[in-house]
Design an enzyme around this catalytic site. Structure first.
Site, mmCIF file in Angstrom:
data_model
loop_
_atom_site.group_PDB
_atom_site.id
_atom_site.type_symbol
_atom_site.label_atom_id
_atom_site.label_comp_id
_atom_site.label_asym_id
_atom_site.label_seq_id
_atom_site.Cartn_x
_atom_site.Cartn_y
_atom_site.Cartn_z
ATOM 1 N N ASP A 290 -31.471 -3.290 -17.435
ATOM 2 C CA ASP A 290 -31.423 -4.580 -18.150
ATOM 3 C C ASP A 290 -30.474 -4.551 -19.327
ATOM 4 O O ASP A 290 -29.603 -5.410 -19.463
ATOM 5 C CB ASP A 290 -32.816 -4.959 -18.691
ATOM 6 C CG ASP A 290 -33.760 -5.424 -17.597
ATOM 7 O OD1 ASP A 290 -33.287 -5.830 -16.520
ATOM 8 O OD2 ASP A 290 -34.982 -5.376 -17.833
ATOM 9 N N ARG B 229 -42.886 -1.689 -31.654
ATOM 10 C CA ARG B 229 -41.935 -2.808 -31.707
ATOM 11 C C ARG B 229 -41.573 -3.265 -33.120
ATOM 12 O O ARG B 229 -40.400 -3.524 -33.395
ATOM 13 C CB ARG B 229 -42.442 -3.989 -30.886
ATOM 14 C CG ARG B 229 -42.493 -3.724 -29.384
ATOM 15 C CD ARG B 229 -41.103 -3.443 -28.820
ATOM 16 N NE ARG B 229 -41.134 -3.358 -27.366
ATOM 17 C CZ ARG B 229 -40.926 -2.238 -26.673
ATOM 18 N NH1 ARG B 229 -40.669 -1.110 -27.299
ATOM 19 N NH2 ARG B 229 -40.952 -2.252 -25.356
ATOM 20 N N ASP C 216 -43.719 -8.273 -26.030
ATOM 21 C CA ASP C 216 -42.723 -7.567 -26.837
ATOM 22 C C ASP C 216 -41.725 -8.522 -27.487
ATOM 23 O O ASP C 216 -41.296 -8.304 -28.612
ATOM 24 C CB ASP C 216 -42.004 -6.521 -25.979
ATOM 25 C CG ASP C 216 -42.929 -5.365 -25.616
ATOM 26 O OD1 ASP C 216 -43.830 -5.077 -26.437
ATOM 27 O OD2 ASP C 216 -42.766 -4.777 -24.541
ATOM 28 N N SER D 123 -42.398 -0.998 -14.516
ATOM 29 C CA SER D 123 -41.889 -1.296 -15.848
ATOM 30 C C SER D 123 -42.605 -0.358 -16.823
ATOM 31 O O SER D 123 -43.818 -0.426 -16.993
ATOM 32 C CB SER D 123 -42.179 -2.759 -16.191
ATOM 33 O OG SER D 123 -41.956 -2.957 -17.559
HETATM 34 N N1 ARG Z 1 -49.271 -4.461 -22.341
HETATM 35 C C1 ARG Z 1 -48.782 -3.587 -23.374
HETATM 36 C C2 ARG Z 1 -48.440 -4.394 -24.593
HETATM 37 O O1 ARG Z 1 -48.340 -5.577 -24.549
HETATM 38 C C3 ARG Z 1 -47.624 -2.729 -22.906
HETATM 39 C C4 ARG Z 1 -46.312 -3.443 -22.804
HETATM 40 C C5 ARG Z 1 -45.253 -2.551 -22.289
HETATM 41 N N2 ARG Z 1 -43.946 -3.100 -22.508
HETATM 42 C C6 ARG Z 1 -42.958 -3.029 -21.628
HETATM 43 N N3 ARG Z 1 -41.845 -3.581 -21.976
HETATM 44 N N4 ARG Z 1 -43.072 -2.463 -20.476
HETATM 45 O O2 ARG Z 1 -48.246 -3.834 -25.631
#
Ligand code: ARG
Length: 425
Positions: free
Chosen positions: A34, A115, A144, A201
């Site tokens: 990406d 993040r 995110d 992912s």
């Molecule tokens: N569900 C978790 C959260 O919202 C993990 C997210 C993982 N992020 C990703 N870009 N794969 O924090």
């Protein structure tokens, strides 16, 4: 030069970039498909320069020189690699430990904690590199984007944000086609999958690893073995239990099995011990901020040992009233952080309470790890609100008068007895 830009504005918020204003972009770059496509795409579509930032939060198996080389090869003006592990542990994980931070009863928030730090570093590097815009690779369906954009908009109102994945309408196949057409190497990144098969992912750092996508989206599909890249499957873990001892000072773990360690190393070593014993797997349904429910497979071996140990010690040094109250605040803390509101003043207010309680959370907790389980088996603290002679069933030498108990419980049960009688007369 602005007139022939290919991209048009569909901004719905004040901080989304008008393409005309985008001249130099700070791209949060992972080296994956990406953000590699994005690196080229931004240069083409916006006719803008791109500076990359790659943040090391302790995700295993990354070669930062390779990532940097790839960014430069794809035309980045520069690619900064920042080792933020110490800051992550000290400023983000330590408060999370003090707050026993778990969202939805099982998710130790590693991504949610990472993040705001990544976005804060993006702001700093955008400013020092003369960028007007921050770009990231998050989709429009996830949490995110919220965490990153809320941070940028809070800390740097002058910066704009672009999130190409939300708007470019390329699926995985189109991205691969775009990559081929533009000479972007694919498959050089461990979580990128193959050209035939979409990868899970993945997001990971010091505190854990998440997998989403593919069969994980089918709720009745049990976990396939290949998803576990960090934690040994419990059935394959050793037949003999392993004991660990964690020593805490003011709520922060400072020693593992008696050896004093910095927090980063302590977490890394605890994770390795947990991982080989199959500890820290969570198969989790969770409520995202944007309304969707999602299933995640988490592997968080350090958190699965450190959090229960901390919580046990806290229970030992706190009174019944503190122990009834703090979990409510813990839950509020976890929700704020999950929901992308790291910079919300309430989080700081809650931290002040967490810190105050944790002033006394010092001592040592022993756990037994065995085939996926971590169970507290020993406790020691100079601050324990505990007196073995009082708790004992043998005589307590007049300190606790058992003769006083009937009087106490007559009054303690008074209202309940009156209410019972009213309902049953
Ligand atoms: N569900 C978790 C959260 O919202 C993990 C997210 C993982 N992020 C990703 N870009 N794969 O924090």
């Amino acid at each position: 030069m602005s007139s022939d830009r290919k991209i048009s504005s569909i901004a719905t918020s004040s901080y989304e970039a008008d393409p005309e204003q985008v001249h130099r972009v700070l791209l949060l770059y992972s080296g994956g498909l990406d953000t590699s496509v994005m690196l080229k795409w931004i240069q083409d579509e916006y006719e803008a320069e791109v500076v990359c930032l790659t943040v090391n939060l302790g995700q295993p198996g990354e070669d930062y020189e390779v990532i940097r080389g790839k960014a430069m090869q794809l035309g980045a003006l520069d690619c900064h690699v920042v080792d933020a592990r110490e800051e992550f542990a000290r400023e983000y994980l330590a408060p999370a430990i003090r707050a026993n931070a778990l969202y939805g009863g099982g998710y130790p928030l590693f991504t949610a904690l990472g993040r705001p730090l990544i976005a804060k570093l993006a702001v700093e590097h955008a400013r020092s590199s003369g960028c007007d815009t921050v770009a990231h690779g998050c989709t429009g369906k996830g949490n995110d984007q919220v965490r990153i954009e809320a941070t940028v908009a809070t800390l740097a109102p002058e910066l704009k944000v672009i999130a190409p994945v939300r708007s470019w309408q390329m699926g995985r196949e189109e991205e691969i086609a775009y990559a081929r057409e533009h000479g972007i190497p694919i498959k050089s990144h461990p979580t990128q999958g193959t050209e035939q098969e979409a990868p899970y992912s993945i997001d990971d750092n010091l505190w854990g690893r998440s997998s989403e996508g593919r069969w994980i989206e089918q709720l009745d599909h049990p976990p396939e073995d290949d998803v576990f890249q960090l934690v040994t499957r419990p059935e394959d873990a050793p037949e003999t239990p392993e004991l660990v001892e964690l020593t805490f000072e003011k709520g922060i773990p400072v020693a593992l099995n008696g050896e004093r360690l910095g927090l980063v190393e302590l977490i890394e070593r605890t994770a390795a011990i947990g991982a080989r014993n199959g500890v820290g797997i969570v198969d989790h349904i969770e409520d995202r901020i944007v309304g969707l429910k999602v299933r995640d497979i988490y592997e968080a071996p350090a958190a699965a040992i450190i959090l229960p140990a901390h919580q046990e010690l806290e229970r030992l040094v706190c009174t019944i009233h503190q122990n009834q109250f703090k979990p409510q605040l813990d839950r509020q803390w976890a929700f704020l952080v999950y929901a992308g509101l790291w910079w919300e003043p309430l989080r700081g207010d809650l931290d002040a309470y967490m810190d105050q309680v944790n002033e006394r959370v010092s001592g040592t907790i022993g756990l037994k790890l065995y085939k996926g389980h971590a169970r507290v088996i020993t406790r020691a603290s100079a601050n324990a609100v505990y007196d073995a002679s009082l708790a004992s069933f043998s005589e307590s030498g007049g300190l606790f008068s058992q003769a006083a108990s009937p009087g106490f419980l007559e009054l303690w049960s008074l209202q309940s007895r009156m209410a019972w009688r009213l309902r049953n007369e």
